[in-house]
Scaffold this motif. Structure first.
Motif, PDB file in Angstrom:
ATOM      1  N   ALA A  78       0.820  -1.216   0.000  1.00 36.74           N
ATOM      2  CA  ALA A  78       0.000   0.000   0.000  1.00 36.74           C
ATOM      3  C   ALA A  78       0.853   1.264   0.000  1.00 36.74           C
ATOM      4  CB  ALA A  78      -0.928  -0.009   1.209  1.00 36.74           C
ATOM      5  N   GLU A  79       1.969   1.228   0.724  1.00 41.13           N
ATOM      6  CA  GLU A  79       2.801   2.434   0.829  1.00 41.13           C
ATOM      7  C   GLU A  79       3.506   2.782  -0.480  1.00 41.13           C
ATOM      8  OE1 GLU A  79       6.545   1.967   3.101  1.00 41.13           O
ATOM      9  OE2 GLU A  79       5.873  -0.113   3.411  1.00 41.13           O
ATOM     10  N   PHE A  80       3.542   1.817  -1.423  1.00 41.78           N
ATOM     11  CA  PHE A  80       4.216   2.062  -2.694  1.00 41.78           C
ATOM     12  C   PHE A  80       3.251   2.058  -3.881  1.00 41.78           C
ATOM     13  CE2 PHE A  80       7.632  -0.103  -0.160  1.00 41.78           C
ATOM     14  CZ  PHE A  80       8.443   1.018  -0.010  1.00 41.78           C
ATOM     15  N   LYS A  81       1.962   2.258  -3.614  1.00 37.50           N
ATOM     16  CA  LYS A  81       0.969   2.225  -4.688  1.00 37.50           C
ATOM     17  C   LYS A  81       1.294   3.222  -5.801  1.00 37.50           C
ATOM     18  CE  LYS A  81      -2.184  -0.875  -3.616  1.00 37.50           C
ATOM     19  NZ  LYS A  81      -2.497  -2.003  -4.530  1.00 37.50           N
ATOM     20  N   SER A  82       1.790   4.386  -5.431  1.00 34.01           N
ATOM     21  CA  SER A  82       2.088   5.408  -6.435  1.00 34.01           C
ATOM     22  C   SER A  82       3.504   5.305  -6.992  1.00 34.01           C
ATOM     23  CB  SER A  82       1.885   6.805  -5.839  1.00 34.01           C
ATOM     24  OG  SER A  82       2.734   7.005  -4.717  1.00 34.01           O
ATOM     25  N   THR A  83       4.348   4.527  -6.309  1.00 32.09           N
ATOM     26  CA  THR A  83       5.734   4.323  -6.768  1.00 32.09           C
ATOM     27  C   THR A  83       6.091   2.840  -6.665  1.00 32.09           C
ATOM     28  OG1 THR A  83       6.533   4.820  -4.527  1.00 32.09           O
ATOM     29  CG2 THR A  83       6.501   6.640  -6.127  1.00 32.09           C
ATOM     30  N   PRO A  84       5.448   1.972  -7.428  1.00 29.10           N
ATOM     31  CA  PRO A  84       5.638   0.523  -7.301  1.00 29.10           C
ATOM     32  C   PRO A  84       7.073   0.051  -7.526  1.00 29.10           C
ATOM     33  CG  PRO A  84       4.491   1.062  -9.347  1.00 29.10           C
ATOM     34  CD  PRO A  84       4.512   2.307  -8.516  1.00 29.10           C
ATOM     35  N   TRP A  85       7.867   0.815  -8.266  1.00 27.03           N
ATOM     36  CA  TRP A  85       9.250   0.422  -8.519  1.00 27.03           C
ATOM     37  C   TRP A  85      10.125   0.477  -7.261  1.00 27.03           C
ATOM     38  CZ3 TRP A  85       6.882   4.760 -10.507  1.00 27.03           C
ATOM     39  CH2 TRP A  85       7.286   5.998  -9.986  1.00 27.03           C
TER      40      TRP A  85
END
Length: 300
Positions: A261-268
């Motif tokens: 969830a914490e990387f939803k906008s930055t999945p890389w």
């Protein structure tokens, strides 16, 4: 018995995501199995807290010769782990968030179990002594919170020890191959390769490679071996049975199939998610499992 000079050191390969301990099993008779390394046949568990349901014991002992039999050739030999490898194994176990991976007798997955404490024995006054254990320095100790059922099995000595599950590099054994054997193996791999993995697996690998091009060092979670695998899949190259087996074994990382969830906008930036996609993602891993069964059934 095993030849005296046939002693193989197992190590953790820093360039291989698969290398390391991925689960801890509770067993009645810790012993050597094809892919699993255990400690010994003595009772090594201590039931220390019935209310909390906690068991304590060694997960891995350094420099201990462990008898092993090659399941294919029936050759007998010994393996051992150095103190450095034991420490690396303990660290990587937590880095990969495997502390809740537990099994019974290496067969049944167990829920509600987790390692709550881990340490390496150091010095004469190590707290392992408080549990009546006299183990060498460098031993990896764990405290595991278990279910009521498993705790009762420990109290009645139906289970007597921890046994690790994982993959380790075997460099010394590889050196025992003759040049002819190595060439024969290479020739075999040239003949027996496959590239019928799904298009979605290629696209998953391409996505990770694109992220690396666009975001550089922000993309983590892939080792040199992982990047090689991603490039192979993205290009649709033929891969060997051994590579397919590694892809199939990546199933253990399925918890990373969805981005955090914490990387939803930055999945890389999600290391686990990046590695999962780099190895083909869900479609690639599922294909590998099915393909491996098909290959081995044809051999039989």
């Amino acid at each position: 018995m095993a030849k005296k000079d046939k002693i193989v050191e197992l190590i953790i390969d820093d360039n291989d995501e698969m290398s390391g301990v991925n689960a801890i099993s509770v067993v009645e008779n810790p012993a050597i199995e094809e892919l699993f390394i255990a400690l010994n046949d003595q009772t090594m568990l201590k039931a220390i807290d019935k209310k909390r349901g906690v068991l304590v014991g060694p997960a891995l002992i350094p420099n201990k010769k462990i008898f092993r039999v090659n399941p294919k050739t029936k050759e007998e030999f010994y393996i051992f782990f150095s103190e450095e490898t034991v420490r690396k194994a303990s660290e990587k176990f937590f880095m990969e968030a495997n502390q809740s991976n537990a099994t019974l007798e290496h067969k049944k997955n167990l829920k509600g179990m987790t390692v709550v404490e881990s340490w390496i024995i150091e010095g004469k006054n190590d707290k392992s002594k408080d549990y009546g254990m006299n183990l060498p320095e460098g031993t990896w100790m764990v405290s595991m919170k278990v279910t009521d059922e498993i705790y009762k099995k420990a109290e009645s000595q139906e289970i007597k020890g921890f046994s690790i599950e994982g993959f380790f590099a075997d460099e010394l054994e590889a050196k025992m191959y003759t040049q002819n054997q190595i060439q024969e193996l290479k020739d075999l791999l040239k003949l027996k390769t496959y590239n019928d993995y799904p298009e979605s697996a290629k696209n998953n690998a391409k996505k990770v490679l694109k992220w690396r091009d666009e975001h550089g060092d922000e993309v983590k979670g892939m080792t040199r071996t992982g990047w090689t695998r991603a490039n192979q899949l993205a290009k649709g190259e033929n891969i060997s049975r051994s590579t397919i087996a590694r892809m199939a074994s990546f199933k253990r990382h399925q918890k990373n199939a969805e981005v955090s969830a914490e990387f939803k906008s930055t999945p890389w930036k999600d290391r686990g998610y990046v590695a999962w996609l780099g190895w083909g993602g869900t479609s690639g891993v599922n294909w590998a499992i099915s393909k491996l069964k098909s290959i081995d059934n044809k051999k039989k």
